[in-house]
Motif scaffolding. Structure first.
Motif, PDB file in Angstrom:
ATOM      1  N   TYR A  83       6.243 -40.252 -48.442  1.00  0.00           N
ATOM      2  CA  TYR A  83       7.533 -40.559 -49.073  1.00  0.00           C
ATOM      3  C   TYR A  83       7.431 -40.536 -50.596  1.00  0.00           C
ATOM      4  O   TYR A  83       8.327 -40.049 -51.292  1.00  0.00           O
ATOM      5  CB  TYR A  83       8.041 -41.924 -48.598  1.00  0.00           C
ATOM      6  CG  TYR A  83       8.438 -41.952 -47.137  1.00  0.00           C
ATOM      7  CD1 TYR A  83       9.071 -40.862 -46.545  1.00  0.00           C
ATOM      8  CD2 TYR A  83       8.171 -43.072 -46.353  1.00  0.00           C
ATOM      9  CE1 TYR A  83       9.427 -40.887 -45.201  1.00  0.00           C
ATOM     10  CE2 TYR A  83       8.520 -43.102 -45.012  1.00  0.00           C
ATOM     11  CZ  TYR A  83       9.140 -41.991 -44.437  1.00  0.00           C
ATOM     12  OH  TYR A  83       9.487 -42.023 -43.119  1.00  0.00           O
ATOM     13  N   SER A  84       6.324 -41.064 -51.107  1.00  0.00           N
ATOM     14  CA  SER A  84       6.115 -41.047 -52.557  1.00  0.00           C
ATOM     15  C   SER A  84       5.988 -39.617 -53.066  1.00  0.00           C
ATOM     16  O   SER A  84       6.514 -39.270 -54.134  1.00  0.00           O
ATOM     17  CB  SER A  84       4.861 -41.857 -52.901  1.00  0.00           C
ATOM     18  OG  SER A  84       4.560 -41.761 -54.280  1.00  0.00           O
ATOM     19  N   SER A  85       5.298 -38.782 -52.287  1.00  0.00           N
ATOM     20  CA  SER A  85       5.128 -37.383 -52.674  1.00  0.00           C
ATOM     21  C   SER A  85       6.464 -36.651 -52.689  1.00  0.00           C
ATOM     22  O   SER A  85       6.742 -35.846 -53.588  1.00  0.00           O
ATOM     23  CB  SER A  85       4.156 -36.694 -51.716  1.00  0.00           C
ATOM     24  OG  SER A  85       4.103 -35.300 -51.973  1.00  0.00           O
ATOM     25  N   ILE A  86       7.290 -36.914 -51.670  1.00  0.00           N
ATOM     26  CA  ILE A  86       8.617 -36.279 -51.621  1.00  0.00           C
ATOM     27  C   ILE A  86       9.450 -36.680 -52.834  1.00  0.00           C
ATOM     28  O   ILE A  86      10.120 -35.850 -53.456  1.00  0.00           O
ATOM     29  CB  ILE A  86       9.345 -36.643 -50.309  1.00  0.00           C
ATOM     30  CG1 ILE A  86       8.676 -35.922 -49.126  1.00  0.00           C
ATOM     31  CG2 ILE A  86      10.828 -36.282 -50.382  1.00  0.00           C
ATOM     32  CD1 ILE A  86       9.289 -36.262 -47.788  1.00  0.00           C
ATOM     33  N   PHE A  87       9.407 -37.961 -53.177  1.00  0.00           N
ATOM     34  CA  PHE A  87      10.164 -38.435 -54.343  1.00  0.00           C
ATOM     35  C   PHE A  87       9.702 -37.736 -55.621  1.00  0.00           C
ATOM     36  O   PHE A  87      10.517 -37.276 -56.438  1.00  0.00           O
ATOM     37  CB  PHE A  87      10.000 -39.951 -54.483  1.00  0.00           C
ATOM     38  CG  PHE A  87      10.703 -40.527 -55.673  1.00  0.00           C
ATOM     39  CD1 PHE A  87      12.075 -40.673 -55.684  1.00  0.00           C
ATOM     40  CD2 PHE A  87       9.979 -40.918 -56.804  1.00  0.00           C
ATOM     41  CE1 PHE A  87      12.725 -41.202 -56.791  1.00  0.00           C
ATOM     42  CE2 PHE A  87      10.621 -41.432 -57.916  1.00  0.00           C
ATOM     43  CZ  PHE A  87      12.003 -41.583 -57.910  1.00  0.00           C
ATOM     44  N   THR A  88       8.377 -37.617 -55.802  1.00  0.00           N
ATOM     45  CA  THR A  88       7.833 -36.944 -56.983  1.00  0.00           C
ATOM     46  C   THR A  88       8.245 -35.472 -57.006  1.00  0.00           C
ATOM     47  O   THR A  88       8.639 -34.936 -58.054  1.00  0.00           O
ATOM     48  CB  THR A  88       6.299 -37.052 -57.011  1.00  0.00           C
ATOM     49  OG1 THR A  88       5.923 -38.423 -56.962  1.00  0.00           O
ATOM     50  CG2 THR A  88       5.733 -36.403 -58.263  1.00  0.00           C
ATOM     51  N   SER A  89       8.164 -34.808 -55.841  1.00  0.00           N
ATOM     52  CA  SER A  89       8.536 -33.393 -55.762  1.00  0.00           C
ATOM     53  C   SER A  89      10.010 -33.199 -56.085  1.00  0.00           C
ATOM     54  O   SER A  89      10.391 -32.228 -56.762  1.00  0.00           O
ATOM     55  CB  SER A  89       8.222 -32.842 -54.371  1.00  0.00           C
ATOM     56  OG  SER A  89       6.836 -32.889 -54.102  1.00  0.00           O
ATOM     57  N   LEU A  90      10.847 -34.110 -55.594  1.00  0.00           N
ATOM     58  CA  LEU A  90      12.285 -34.017 -55.897  1.00  0.00           C
ATOM     59  C   LEU A  90      12.539 -34.112 -57.395  1.00  0.00           C
ATOM     60  O   LEU A  90      13.423 -33.428 -57.927  1.00  0.00           O
ATOM     61  CB  LEU A  90      13.039 -35.123 -55.164  1.00  0.00           C
ATOM     62  CG  LEU A  90      13.285 -34.898 -53.663  1.00  0.00           C
ATOM     63  CD1 LEU A  90      13.872 -36.159 -53.041  1.00  0.00           C
ATOM     64  CD2 LEU A  90      14.210 -33.715 -53.441  1.00  0.00           C
ATOM     65  N   ILE A  91      11.787 -34.962 -58.087  1.00  0.00           N
ATOM     66  CA  ILE A  91      11.939 -35.091 -59.541  1.00  0.00           C
ATOM     67  C   ILE A  91      11.618 -33.766 -60.224  1.00  0.00           C
ATOM     68  O   ILE A  91      12.367 -33.294 -61.091  1.00  0.00           O
ATOM     69  CB  ILE A  91      11.040 -36.218 -60.081  1.00  0.00           C
ATOM     70  CG1 ILE A  91      11.545 -37.579 -59.612  1.00  0.00           C
ATOM     71  CG2 ILE A  91      10.976 -36.171 -61.610  1.00  0.00           C
ATOM     72  CD1 ILE A  91      10.658 -38.740 -60.021  1.00  0.00           C
TER      73      ILE A  91
END
Length: 351
Positions: A127-135
């Motif tokens: 989930y943290s990785s997805i959030f970073t990728s979205l940024i």
């Protein structure tokens, strides 16, 4: 053409090199800044930890940034294939999440283990990785749209400037034949009357045409030269009318070191001679030019011909008003008063 193409390619290559340089400079500056902050907060960070946290993972995220910026947006979003774009971005974000977690397993002690020894679960990390990728996807999309917007604005501005330049060139080209037509008519009248002033009129016309052809190619000319051109035209009309031409022409103010767009004022004077009365000593053509505080004030008034009251204006004044709108937007005031017996033009220009 053969020489122009390599030059254009060279300029394009230089521009691309500068873009790459500034992108690299930006990311290096960002990474260096976070490394600096990390060093301040924890001076015991090893080189391996710094490399993994502040080099390897940033490179992975930056690769997603440019994958979206250079591939996905141009090939899908810009072509209005919105659902395909959304699907590809979503798949890429998920794939990057698995990939980064795989890298994390390789460097488990650095990435997945807290300082207290607690291991980060796959779900939490994913989930943290997805959030970073979205940024990073959002940032690349914002950058792409903003750069495209500025580029389109510049292209539109260049096209508009080219259009205005072409229109000005066309308007200016209309002046010469229009003026020449009127002047030749005047000289024809003198020749028809076998006037002794015909050679002098031809000489004045040649001086006028020399100015129009060779000295008016610049965007602006010396005001003194422009006024001399007006004087030559008035002298030519005086030759045409002989002793029956009456014009009160005055110039006030300091005209040195002043510039003006060429051939702007002549239409008003032509209009006064062509449609007005120039042979009435009680109502001469009044022409006053005053220069003060960076402004030029132009005033001309003529008595209207009783047999030609409606035939004022024409191509000359329409032309000059359009040129004023293009050359002096919001920097001029034009007041034309078409009264029963007189026709008056007042023009004020911010030089």
């Amino acid at each position: 053409m053969e020489a122009t193409l390599p030059l254009q390619k060279h300029k394009s290559g230089i521009k691309t090199a500068w873009i790459i340089f500034w992108h690299l400079f930006f990311w290096m500056a960002i990474i260096s800044f976070f490394v600096f902050l990390a060093r301040i907060n924890d001076a015991q960070l090893t080189s391996k930890e710094l490399t993994v946290i502040f080099l390897l993972y940033p490179v992975i995220n930056i690769s997603l940034f440019y994958l979206n910026y250079l591939v996905f947006i141009p090939n899908f979003l810009n072509k209005k294939r919105y659902w395909l774009y959304a699907g590809i971005v979503l798949i890429s974000i998920i794939a990057y999440g698995f990939f980064k977690y795989g890298v994390g397993l390789i460097f488990k002690d650095i990435v997945l283990v807290h300082q207290k020894g607690h291991v980060i679960s796959f779900a939490t990390y994913f989930y943290s990785s997805i959030f970073t990728s979205l940024i990073f996807v959002f940032l690349s999309t914002a950058l792409k749209f903003s750069t495209d917007w500025f580029l389109n604005e510049r292209i539109q501005r260049d096209l508009e400037n080219q259009r205005l330049s072409a229109e000005l060139a066309f308007l200016k080209s209309q002046i010469n034949p229009h003026f020449l037509f009127n002047s030749l008519n005047s000289i024809y009248s003198l020749a028809y009357q076998r006037s002794e002033t015909t050679p002098e009129a031809i000489l004045k016309l040649s001086e006028i045409m020399r100015y129009m052809l060779y000295e008016c190619n610049d965007t602006k000319v010396d005001l003194s030269k422009e006024l001399q051109y007006l004087q030559n035209y008035i002298d030519l009309q005086k030759i045409r009318f002989g002793a029956k031409a009456f014009i009160d022409f005055k110039v006030d103010g300091n005209i040195t070191n002043q510039k003006i767009e060429p051939l702007l004022l002549i239409a008003f004077i032509e209009n006064a001679f062509k449609h007005g009365v120039a042979n009435d000593i009680t109502s001469p053509i009044k022409l006053l030019i005053n220069v003060a505080d960076g402004k030029l004030h132009f005033y001309i008034q003529n008595k209207k011909h009783t047999l030609n009251r409606d035939a004022v204006g024409g191509i000359g004044l329409i032309n000059v008003q359009r040129r004023l709108n293009l050359l002096y937007p919001d920097r001029y005031k034009l007041n034309i008063r078409d009264e029963e017996n007189t026709y008056t033009c007042e023009l004020s220009i911010d030089l």
